[in-house]
Design a protein around this motif. Sequence first.
Motif, mmCIF file in Angstrom:
data_model
loop_
_atom_site.group_PDB
_atom_site.id
_atom_site.type_symbol
_atom_site.label_atom_id
_atom_site.label_comp_id
_atom_site.label_asym_id
_atom_site.label_seq_id
_atom_site.Cartn_x
_atom_site.Cartn_y
_atom_site.Cartn_z
ATOM 1 N N SER A 74 6.076 -111.239 120.710
ATOM 2 C CA SER A 74 6.622 -112.348 119.921
ATOM 3 C C SER A 74 6.844 -113.551 120.840
ATOM 4 O O SER A 74 6.954 -113.422 122.060
ATOM 5 C CB SER A 74 7.928 -111.935 119.244
ATOM 6 N N ALA A 77 10.918 -118.053 121.148
ATOM 7 C CA ALA A 77 11.881 -118.562 120.176
ATOM 8 C C ALA A 77 11.832 -117.821 118.844
ATOM 9 O O ALA A 77 12.429 -118.258 117.872
ATOM 10 C CB ALA A 77 11.626 -120.054 119.940
ATOM 11 N N ARG A 79 12.647 -115.637 115.816
ATOM 12 C CA ARG A 79 13.900 -115.129 115.247
ATOM 13 C C ARG A 79 13.754 -113.647 114.962
ATOM 14 O O ARG A 79 12.694 -113.183 114.562
ATOM 15 C CB ARG A 79 14.237 -115.869 113.951
ATOM 16 N N VAL A 80 14.843 -112.915 115.131
ATOM 17 C CA VAL A 80 14.818 -111.485 114.877
ATOM 18 C C VAL A 80 15.032 -111.223 113.389
ATOM 19 O O VAL A 80 15.814 -111.915 112.728
ATOM 20 C CB VAL A 80 15.870 -110.739 115.733
ATOM 21 N N HIS A 81 14.288 -110.295 112.849
ATOM 22 C CA HIS A 81 14.457 -109.869 111.460
ATOM 23 C C HIS A 81 15.518 -108.777 111.431
ATOM 24 O O HIS A 81 15.755 -108.121 112.439
ATOM 25 C CB HIS A 81 13.122 -109.356 110.901
ATOM 26 N N THR A 82 16.147 -108.574 110.296
ATOM 27 C CA THR A 82 17.227 -107.597 110.208
ATOM 28 C C THR A 82 16.745 -106.163 110.055
ATOM 29 O O THR A 82 17.516 -105.233 110.275
ATOM 30 C CB THR A 82 18.160 -107.924 109.032
ATOM 31 N N GLU A 131 4.521 -113.260 109.657
ATOM 32 C CA GLU A 131 5.276 -113.834 110.771
ATOM 33 C C GLU A 131 5.248 -112.939 112.007
ATOM 34 O O GLU A 131 5.133 -113.422 113.133
ATOM 35 C CB GLU A 131 6.721 -114.096 110.335
ATOM 36 N N ARG A 136 5.833 -115.085 115.377
ATOM 37 C CA ARG A 136 6.896 -116.025 114.989
ATOM 38 C C ARG A 136 8.197 -115.316 114.632
ATOM 39 O O ARG A 136 9.242 -115.936 114.516
ATOM 40 C CB ARG A 136 6.460 -116.882 113.810
ATOM 41 N N ARG A 137 8.116 -114.015 114.392
ATOM 42 C CA ARG A 137 9.292 -113.219 114.042
ATOM 43 C C ARG A 137 9.239 -111.972 114.891
ATOM 44 O O ARG A 137 8.172 -111.428 115.150
ATOM 45 C CB ARG A 137 9.244 -112.877 112.548
#
Length: 143
Positions: A74, A77, A79-82, A131, A136-137
């Motif tokens: 990744s 920058a 973002r982390v998914h839950t 993503e 991106r994720r």
Amino acid sequence: MMLDAPLPGKNLMLAACRGDVHNDHPLLHSAKELAELHERRLCACREQADEIDHERARLVREIDYWVCVHLPPSLGAARVHTETIGAVVDRLGQFTACAFAALASGSKGELGDAWERLAELAIGYEDLKDEVSVGRRRLPGGP
């Protein structure tokens, strides 16, 4: 590391949850198994439900391992998914089983809610797949 095989899209994943696996992608076979387990769980006793949940957890771990091995790194920058992909696929299986149970019961209110939840989760899966595939994720515990 690049993906050896891309993550399956929502249409293939939903078809697999309905028992229709179109190719040998390991995630599709796992999705099919998870949906079958959720279907069995709907009418299982407590002891059977515990065994089913143990098998579901094993499949979720297998999915997450496959994704971790085959994902590109990744971006810094990202973002982390839950949830992990395995957890989302498990819920797709659960929502598929519930939607078909609602269809069989003939309850129109339940049926509409069940299919709407399934459709929304399928869209969420597709967005997450896109993503994560391009970095991106990122996923919890993943690269």
